[in-house]
Enzyme design. Structure first.
Site, PDB file in Angstrom:
ATOM      1  N   ASP A 157      46.298  51.459   8.169  1.00  0.00           N
ATOM      2  CA  ASP A 157      46.015  51.745   9.572  1.00  0.00           C
ATOM      3  C   ASP A 157      46.248  53.201   9.957  1.00  0.00           C
ATOM      4  O   ASP A 157      45.448  53.783  10.703  1.00  0.00           O
ATOM      5  CB  ASP A 157      46.794  50.801  10.493  1.00  0.00           C
ATOM      6  CG  ASP A 157      48.290  50.735  10.204  1.00  0.00           C
ATOM      7  OD1 ASP A 157      48.787  51.471   9.317  1.00  0.00           O
ATOM      8  OD2 ASP A 157      48.962  49.924  10.854  1.00  0.00           O
ATOM      9  N   GLN A 195      49.910  48.487   7.038  1.00  0.00           N
ATOM     10  CA  GLN A 195      50.325  48.938   5.711  1.00  0.00           C
ATOM     11  C   GLN A 195      51.484  48.116   5.153  1.00  0.00           C
ATOM     12  O   GLN A 195      52.160  47.385   5.876  1.00  0.00           O
ATOM     13  CB  GLN A 195      50.717  50.408   5.772  1.00  0.00           C
ATOM     14  CG  GLN A 195      49.553  51.337   6.035  1.00  0.00           C
ATOM     15  CD  GLN A 195      49.966  52.789   6.038  1.00  0.00           C
ATOM     16  OE1 GLN A 195      50.028  53.426   7.061  1.00  0.00           O
ATOM     17  NE2 GLN A 195      50.250  53.326   4.853  1.00  0.00           N
ATOM     18  N   HIS A 196      51.687  48.256   3.857  1.00  0.00           N
ATOM     19  CA  HIS A 196      52.878  47.791   3.127  1.00  0.00           C
ATOM     20  C   HIS A 196      52.951  46.282   2.882  1.00  0.00           C
ATOM     21  O   HIS A 196      53.694  45.847   2.011  1.00  0.00           O
ATOM     22  CB  HIS A 196      54.168  48.193   3.843  1.00  0.00           C
ATOM     23  CG  HIS A 196      54.383  49.651   4.017  1.00  0.00           C
ATOM     24  ND1 HIS A 196      54.311  50.552   2.987  1.00  0.00           N
ATOM     25  CD2 HIS A 196      54.674  50.374   5.135  1.00  0.00           C
ATOM     26  CE1 HIS A 196      54.565  51.770   3.449  1.00  0.00           C
ATOM     27  NE2 HIS A 196      54.781  51.686   4.742  1.00  0.00           N
TER      28      HIS A 196
END
Length: 485
Positions: A247, A84-85
């Site tokens: 995820d 992520q991110h």
């Protein structure tokens, strides 16, 4: 997860593109049996930043799929779960402008703090976006890029998350036709959970044109079909591509989570989360109010320092990671990469309470305790009023197989701990999402049918309140030292 008479088809592929590697599983939709798998590593920079080349992710995906052989060619659908991110910037030709800024790159901490202040404070962010952005969030990373590398920002024709990038490579989507999903986009800081839409106010503040962002594909929708050069990937023409997700949302699907069941994941990062029917809004910033991939919500707290940090301390001590010893009064806060929970991006590791009779094994146990303390401290904020607080804590991730991790979680939580036998839950969740395209089922229901959460339950032990109080006291007293510049 397999039926006695073996796989019967159809097949789907689930992908886990994590910080360190890409894994691919070919899964039988009827039985949940894993019929083939592959894995290939990534490179991550060290030093002040944490970056990876997105092209390397795609190369790893190709390698992992090639290892799956003929089974991948028989797949009818594919889905990608990704870290992520991360900020992926693409030029007009769809090539990366620069390496991706990863979730554990904390250089954007000043930009995160400035954004919180500019919008009116943490409560405003929590009410509108469900989360208070920290250095991990994509909006902070874009603000850092625009400030420190303006030429790269100007050259950017599309902004993607890591799973978006791989989904686009699968579908052949150009810079104007990319897709994402609500689970992953909810961790950006520019998608408002209150409206489930991009927030043009925040995008304007960071100078990001919404036209550069991907379309948000809803649960159960198809992102496209595989469209690559012949022979590049082992998929048949017309293979469906699901929306994919982040995820943690993929792992939640992979476990088939029902609302209120607590999860503690031990990996490069540590996370605690649970599915909720209520939209989370935590103004303290401890809990990120993420969306779940299948339509509910996924309140989550994340630490930057988990298994890798403890392994590093074991290596410094010259010990095997399982060589822990009870006793002693040492406390270690293993914040080797700065920390997200608590929000101390400039912190370093801290050791206190050392005595002449302190052993190396006790120091190693103190590192485990410090890592788990941060996660359990956030668990009560993650669980809402509907959660069953007596239910076993699902322990997943690479660390879940380690005896020292298991015993530390039991001792500091006082809860029963269940360890699912299924290992690759992110990839299995992605596979369940792909299977849902074929069967019309909720992907979490698919995973429950596959019985992915099955595994032994370790009975609860008496909670070590003394250790918890000692660590909390050290953390409170050392706050000025840990906050850094």
């Amino acid at each position: 997860m397999s039926a006695a008479d073996g796989p019967v088809g159809p097949y789907v592929v689930g992908v886990d593109s994590s910080t360190q590697s890409t894994k691919a599983l070919v899964v039988d939709v009827a039985t949940g049996a894993v019929v083939a798998s592959g894995q290939a590593p990534h490179t991550v920079t060290s030093g002040a930043g944490r970056e990876s080349d997105p092209e390397e992710w795609y190369t790893a995906l190709r390698s992992a799929l090639a290892q799956c052989g003929d089974a991948a060619r028989r797949a009818s659908a594919v889905s990608v779960g990704g870290q992520q991110h991360g900020l992926v910037t693409l030029d007009a030709q769809g090539k990366p402008v620069r390496p991706a800024l990863l979730w554990n790159d904390v250089r954007s901490a000043p930009q995160a703090r400035r954004l919180v202040d500019e919008l009116g404070g943490a409560k405003v962010w929590a009410d509108r976006f469900g989360s208070v952005p920290g250095a991990s969030f994509t909006v902070s990373k874009w603000a850092w890029l625009a400030e420190h590398e303006p030429a790269a920002a100007r050259a950017t024709a599309a902004v993607r998350l890591p799973h978006d990038y791989l989904t686009g490579r699968l579908t052949g989507a150009g810079t104007s036709a990319g897709t994402t999903d609500r689970g992953d986009v909810s961790g950006t800081g520019w998608w408002a959970s209150a409206t489930e839409a991009y927030d043009e106010d925040v995008l304007g503040r960071v100078g990001l044109d919404p036209a550069l962002l991907p379309r948000v594909v809803g649960p159960g929708e198809v992102a496209g079909t595989v469209h690559v050069a012949e022979g590049e990937l082992p998929f048949a023409k017309g293979t469906l591509v699901a929306a994919g997700t982040g995820d943690n949302a993929a792992a939640a699907l992979g476990l088939g989570l029902l609302p209120g069941t607590p999860v503690l994941s031990l990996g490069t990062s540590g996370t605690v989360y649970a599915v909720s029917r209520r939209r989370p809004t935590d103004a303290s910033g401890t809990v990120a109010g993420f969306a779940a991939a299948h339509g509910d919500w996924l309140p989550l707290a994340c630490t930057l320092n988990c298994t890798l940090a403890v392994d590093r301390i074991a290596a410094l001590l010259g010990l095997d990671r399982e060589a822990v010893e009870a006793g002693g009064a040492a406390t270690i806060l293993p914040y080797l990469d700065g920390e997200r929970t608590p929000d101390l991006p400039h912190a370093a590791g801290l050791l206190t309470g050392l005595r002449h009779d302190t052993t190396g094994g006790q120091l190693l146990q103190a590192a485990y305790d410090g890592a788990v303390h941060a996660l359990l401290g956030a668990l009560d904020r993650v669980l809402d009023d509907e959660a069953d607080r007596s239910a076993p804590l699902l322990l997943i991730g690479g660390g879940a197989r380690g005896t020292a991790w298991q015993q530390t979680v039991r001792r500091l939580s006082g809860r029963a701990v269940q360890i699912p036998e299924a290992r690759e839950l992110v990839a299995l969740g992605a596979a369940a999402q792909a299977a849902g395209l074929l069967t019309g089922e909720d992907p979490a229901a698919v995973a429950r049918r596959w019985n992915t959460a099955r595994g032994p339950v370790l009975d609860p032990v008496e909670r070590d309140d003394a250790a918890l109080e000692r660590i909390s006291g050290v953390l409170a007293g050392a706050a000025p030292l840990l906050e850094g510049p």
